[in-house]
Write an enzyme that holds these catalytic residues in place. Structure first.
Site, PDB file in Angstrom:
ATOM      1  N   GLY A   1       0.817  -1.207   0.000  1.00 25.28           N
ATOM      2  CA  GLY A   1       0.000   0.000   0.000  1.00 25.28           C
ATOM      3  C   GLY A   1       0.848   1.254   0.000  1.00 25.28           C
TER       4      GLY A   1
ATOM      5  N   THR B   1       3.734   9.570  -3.041  1.00 26.43           N
ATOM      6  CA  THR B   1       3.651   8.436  -2.120  1.00 26.43           C
ATOM      7  C   THR B   1       4.525   8.660  -0.886  1.00 26.43           C
ATOM      8  OG1 THR B   1       5.351   7.251  -3.362  1.00 26.43           O
ATOM      9  CG2 THR B   1       3.063   6.783  -3.929  1.00 26.43           C
TER      10      THR B   1
ATOM     11  N   GLN C   1       3.237   8.704   2.976  1.00 30.63           N
ATOM     12  CA  GLN C   1       3.767   7.872   4.056  1.00 30.63           C
ATOM     13  C   GLN C   1       3.960   8.682   5.333  1.00 30.63           C
ATOM     14  OE1 GLN C   1       4.429   4.432   4.438  1.00 30.63           O
ATOM     15  NE2 GLN C   1       2.980   4.595   2.766  1.00 30.63           N
TER      16      GLN C   1
ATOM     17  N   GLU D   1       8.473   4.475   8.070  1.00 27.91           N
ATOM     18  CA  GLU D   1       8.369   4.414   9.526  1.00 27.91           C
ATOM     19  C   GLU D   1       8.758   5.691  10.260  1.00 27.91           C
ATOM     20  OE1 GLU D   1      10.317   0.693   8.979  1.00 27.91           O
ATOM     21  OE2 GLU D   1       9.145  -0.186  10.598  1.00 27.91           O
TER      22      GLU D   1
END
Lengths: 751, 342
Positions: free
Chosen positions: A476, A638, A642, A709
């Site tokens: 994703g 993208t 994130q 992350e």
């Protein structure tokens, strides 16, 4: 959302037009139209459905299991349990060997129950509803034992066990005593459950001793290798597919009992089986971020320079496995401090085995560290922003290595300026706006940049298209798209003529989609394979009867979807292949894991504004400004997505998320989407993300470090620091709920 | 899902006939028949195996989806009017702002589009120990005990109207507004039609928490009739919760006031999220009427609503939070502060 912040990164790296562009996701239309097939979308002929019977006690043994009534239910094919299940074998669960599983105990291995929600039986029937109805008729009696329900109970019952990732330099204890300023504080974080939209699911079948399994997996190669060990059969006879997964956040990194059980009973029954893990068991049998208790002791000299730092963490793990939440992983190297100790310990509780959840270690660890740094700055009388600038490490003191590329000072300063940190009145509760008290807080964010070994294949085909394949996954995050961008970047073939195939273990071995390493790992392999395909193309072109038979391969350059010679003659790839009667020019490549010449890390800072309305006890996050230094940004859209998503998840960590266990029996209580709170749209603040975009070419040729992350790290601390600024309350236990901030809460009169 | 009979009724009488009246004897939980309206409670609980009806009577074909103004000024709402339709109805937004706001504060758009007026009145508790199908729960299995007492009881558990048998809150926002407005529930059953005062409809748990409402076996809610609006009233619903949407109230207030200058002439106050039923607070109303509006007064009267509150291990904060819900709502309604600011 601002998008005008990209630096002109010019670390000498090449900069093709398509790298860095905000290319829309190439898989978007498939997802929007429903063509994208997820694990449970696969409905092979003669499919049967499995539904679990789950333990209702958290500790003990199954004393009696009555399946007769269930077997009589409509459509039931079979009922499996520890007395009726094929013999399987444990995986060594080695990360290095690529066969890691998190819960090493096999399903139905014995009658033991280690956690509530553990599989104790499995009903297979002709429809999902029949399987579920019959599962509820399986009668299970337990010999229940007293359950250890939380970290404190675990520590009290059996203490702790040493974990991994520990580090010590200098003498932290000696330099703490007698330091000018010291703090000694303990933070707690609760269990968090990943809660991806798509529930874990597996669809498996066997043909001639070949296992095919569509699994909601973040790592098809590791899943294949683990299943190979578990079924004691060659990996070549197993194919794991995960073309799409509905997010994982780490819960789908490793193979869980349900997938093993699905494959096993499919083989037993000789027909395809599908199993979807129900939402309540997503809280029990597919991992979670464990509970932590972290003690931070910091000391500075009179000027506010750190002289001693100790970060001691305990996390809960299961009775079957030791999972270490490495809360001190970032602490080792974020700040310069000659005397530093990081330690990790675990304690066993009656919960399923924990696993990585977005930014494992760093997310709870930086909540503690970055809260403590604010407390330390306060104790030393220094502005928390200035304190950080004064203490950021300039090299990785834990490894005695230079950072490959570190722009944390610029990230901090730019985010601070854009946020308006200079307007912060440091006095607690002093900034008011109507009924609301405004609080400003900040925190650093940090994540290790990792790169694994990777194989990839790229073909340039006779129809003018390119085809790339790699057994990594797009979870994703946009991996399909950035792979296509890379192929296009190298070959010049437009992105709409690039087909990318991922999520199939029969493709060249690619990385697990985790650790933020998929980008840095996959792209160099794809680029190398694309160049190999071009080399092959040049050989075809310069061979007998080739389009450039008279030229040297080295003299040809790639241009406009073909090759061009020094004299300007241009021939398309399609015509070159046609002339040679080849279907494609293929390239395969292998790239290695990162070297250890530098410390590779990503950096950044969050600035958060909270608003506290004490009249109605309402706390909300109003603004988040973040600046992130992740090397080169491959896809503006993208990448930004994130970080924004991670910021929202960090708000959830700060304010809402906690899996609540009944301390009497270790049962998770709020095991559904209504009661396990994550932010909804109405909770989302203004988010402004600055992507610094300095290519880290010491790390890999694209200079990308990965971005999945880092955005969640530090965010909860920035919220907590802002809450302290607004309310004067230092909340050291997440989540920061309104009841923790209220005054005059009476004592409970009952339980 | 267990197997059950399914009947689709095209009229009230047919529905009642199909339903029969010998259900619910066993505590409304297992066996018997259940009416299916929007299904947002029933289907969830059937899938969880918490409700196990033998028969489901689908009343979506029953024409109970009108809202009509009665001659006496009351507003009669068909039981099948959806939460969305009711919240957006011009007569509701004009005369009963508190009801429209309460509806829109509840659930999500998708749920409101399915959920009905009658179904919302019949909404069941969110207590996890009720819904897990395993824990001790007197509502689910009379006599088994209440696992919420001594368990996790922070969010969906009450401080008012609790008993040793059950401490679950009534989860509805809509019903809190209706409790403040005043309403009559029109029902029809095997023995004909009757009316139930809204205040009497929901039952306190006492030692029979399995008895949740005043319906007799087989009875179907056909309408909810709102009392005629108070002249020149201002009203508002204030819902407090952890996140800003899609969460049941931790505490809420539905307030209706009429003012004469700065003097409160009439007040209606009901609370949500803190009580085991939609909680009307007449002691607060009485203490407000005839007084000069002031924050000090509001703070004082709000305390009275919780004089008899019982705090459990994790929900003591609801006592001050509930008071805040009352005070802020009253302040906003009486001081012409933009009520949307909260």
């Amino acid at each position: 959302m601002s998008n005008d912040n990209r630096s002109d990164g010019t670390d000498g790296a090449k900069r093709g037009g398509i790298i860095g562009a905000g290319v829309p996701r190439i898989d978007g239309p498939d997802k929007l139209s429903g063509r994208a097939n997820y694990a449970a979308d696969n409905l092979p002929p003669n499919l049967s459905y499995a539904y679990g019977v789950f333990s209702t006690v958290a500790s003990g043994t199954v004393s009696r299991l009555s399946v007769e009534e269930a077997r009589q239910m409509p459509g039931v094919v079979d009922v499996f349990h520890h007395g009726h299940f094929p013999t399987l074998y444990r995986s060594p669960s080695s990360f290095a060997q690529g066969n890691k599983v998190e819960e090493t105990r096999l399903p139905f291995e014995d009658e033991r129950v280690y956690y509530e929600g553990q599989f104790v039986a499995l009903v297979v029937a002709d429809t999902f509803d029949n399987a579920r109805a019959a599962a509820r008729r399986v009668k299970v009696d337990y010999s229940a034992e007293s359950a250890i329900a939380n970290l404190e109970q675990g520590v009290q019952a059996h203490g702790t066990k040493k974990g991994s990732g520990n580090h010590a330099r200098g003498d932290a204890a000696a330099n703490f005593d007698g330091a000018a300023h010291t703090i000694d504080v303990t933070y707690r974080t609760p269990v968090e459950t990943h809660n991806p939209m798509e529930m874990h699911a597996s669809t498996a079948w066997w043909d001639d001793d070949h296992l095919t399994i569509f699994d909601a997996s973040q790592g098809v190669v590791v899943a294949r290798n683990a299943l190979s060990k578990i079924f004691a059969m060659p990996p070549e006879r197993i194919t794991v597919h995960a073309p799409y997964i509905g997010s994982g956040f780490g819960s789908k990194l490793w193979t869980w009992p349900h997938a093993i059980a699905t494959a096993a009973v499919s083989r037993e029954l000789g027909r395809p089986v599908q199993l979807v893990v129900p939402r309540p068991q997503m809280f029990t049998t597919t991992g979670h971020r464990p509970e932590t208790r972290q003690r931070l002791r910091l000391a500075t000299d009179a000027s506010g320079k750190l002289v001693s730092l100790r970060h001691e963490s305990i996390n809960t793990t299961s009775f079957t496995d030791q999972y270490v939440e490495t809360c001190g992983s970032v602490t080792k190297s974020l700040y310069s401090c000659p005397n530093l100790t990081v330690s990790h310990e675990t304690t066993r509780v009656n919960r399923g085995t924990p696993t990585s959840m977005r930014a494992p270690g760093a997310a709870p660890g930086l909540f503690a560290l970055e809260s403590a740094v604010d407390e330390m700055a306060d104790a030393a009388g220094v502005d928390p922003l200035q304190f950080r600038l004064d203490n950021y490490a300039e090299r990785d003191e834990s490894q005695d290595l230079e950072f490959s590329s570190n722009h944390i000072v610029e990230a901090t300063n730019r985010a601070a300026e854009k946020f308006g940190w200079a307007n912060r009145n440091p006095e607690v509760g002093s900034m008011k706006d109507g009924r609301e008290i405004v609080g400003y807080g900040m925190a650093a964010c940090n994540w290790e940049a990792m790169k694994m070994a990777c194989d990839a294949r790229v073909s340039i085909r006779a129809d003018g298209t390119a085809f790339a394949s790699c057994a990594t996954q797009d979870i994703g995050t946009g991996t399909y798209t950035i792979v296509a961008q890379t192929v296009s970047d190298v070959t010049g073939i437009p992105i709409d003529r690039v087909t990318v195939k991922l999520g199939d273990s029969s493709y060249p071995d690619g990385p697990v989609s985790g650790g933020s390493w998929a980008t840095a790992t996959t792209l160099p392999a794809i680029a190398k394979a694309a160049r190999a395909a071009l080399d092959e193309m040049k050989r075809y072109a310069t061979g007998d009867n080739g389009a450039f038979a008279d030229s040297e391969a080295d003299a040809l350059e790639v241009a406009d979807g073909g090759l061009r010679s020094a004299d300007g003659t241009q021939t398309s790839f399609a015509d070159i292949l046609k002339a040679a009667r080849y279907g494609s020019a293929d390239g395969e490549a292998h790239t290695d894991a990162a070297d250890s010449e530098y410390s590779y890390r990503s950096f950044g800072a969050h600035f958060v504004e909270v608003r506290w309305d004490p009249g109605i006890s309402r706390l909300r996050v109003a603004r988040v400004f973040s600046a992130i230094d992740v090397g080169r940004v491959i896809n503006e859209t993208t990448a930004r997505n994130q970080v924004e998503g991670a910021v929202v998840m960090g708000i959830g960590m700060g304010l809402f998320e906690a899996t609540e266990y009944d301390e009497r029996n270790a049962r998770p209580v709020n095991n559904n989407y209504a009661e396990y709170l994550v932010p909804v749209h109405a909770d989302q603040p203004e988010i402004d993300v600055i992507l610094l975009d300095y290519p880290d070419t010491k790390f890999n040729e694209y200079g990308a470090r990965g971005i999945g992350e880092i955005g969640i790290t530090g965010l909860a601390a920035a919220v907590a620091n802002a809450v302290h600024h607004a309310t004067g309350k230092r909340i050291r236990e997440l989540p920061i709920t309104l009841d923790k901030l209220m005054e005059d809460v009476p004592q409970a009169r009952s339980a | 899902m267990r197997h059950f009979d399914y009947a689709r009724a095209d009229g009230t009488r047919a529905a009642i006939q199909a339903h029969g009246s010998d259900d619910e004897a066993a505590g409304y939980q297992t066996g018997g028949a259940a009416y299916l309206a929007g299904g947002t409670t029933l289907l969830d609980l059937v899938k969880l195996d918490v409700m196990q009806p033998d028969k489901i009577v689908d009343i979506n074909g029953v024409a109970l989806d009108e809202i009509e103004r009665l001659d006496d000024g009351r507003l009669r709402i068909g039981a099948m009017v959806t939460n969305t339709a009711l919240a957006r109805d011009e007569r509701v937004t004009a005369d009963y702002a508190v009801l429209s706001q309460a509806l829109l504060a509840g659930a999500s758009t998708q749920l409101r589009n399915k959920a009905t007026t009658g179904g919302n009145v019949m909404q069941r508790v969110r207590c996890p120990y009720f819904r897990d199908g395993v824990s001790d729960c007197n509502k689910r299995e009379p006599g088994s005990g209440c696992a919420a007492i001594g368990g996790v009881n922070r969010s969906v558990h009450a401080v008012l109207g609790t008993s040793e048998s059950c401490i679950a809150t009534h989860p509805s926002d809509m019903c809190v507004a209706m409790a403040a407005i005043g309403a009559t529930v029109e029902v029809e059953g095997p023995d004909g039609k009757r009316e139930i005062d809204f205040a009497e409809f929901h039952l306190l748990p006492g030692d029979t928490p399995e008895q949740e409402h005043a319906l007799k076996p087989g009875e179907l809610i056909t309408h909810v009739v709102l009392d005629a609006p108070m002249q020149n009233a201002r009203s508002s619903y204030l819902k407090l919760r952890d996140r800003q949407s899609y969460q049941f109230a931790l505490a809420s207030s539905a307030v209706i006031v009429t003012l004469d200058g700065n003097t409160i002439r009439k007040a209606r106050v009901a609370l949500g999220g803190v009580g085991t039923k939609p909680w009307r607070a007449p002691e607060v109303e009485a203490a407000l009427e005839g007084k000069q509006a002031s924050e000090a007064l509001f703070a004082d009267v709000a305390k009275r609503a919780f004089d008899n509150a019982t705090a459990y291990a994790h929900n003591a904060y609801k006592i001050p939070l509930g008071q805040q819900a009352i005070v802020r709502n009253l302040v906003d309604l009486t001081q012409s502060v933009d009520p949307t600011a909260a």
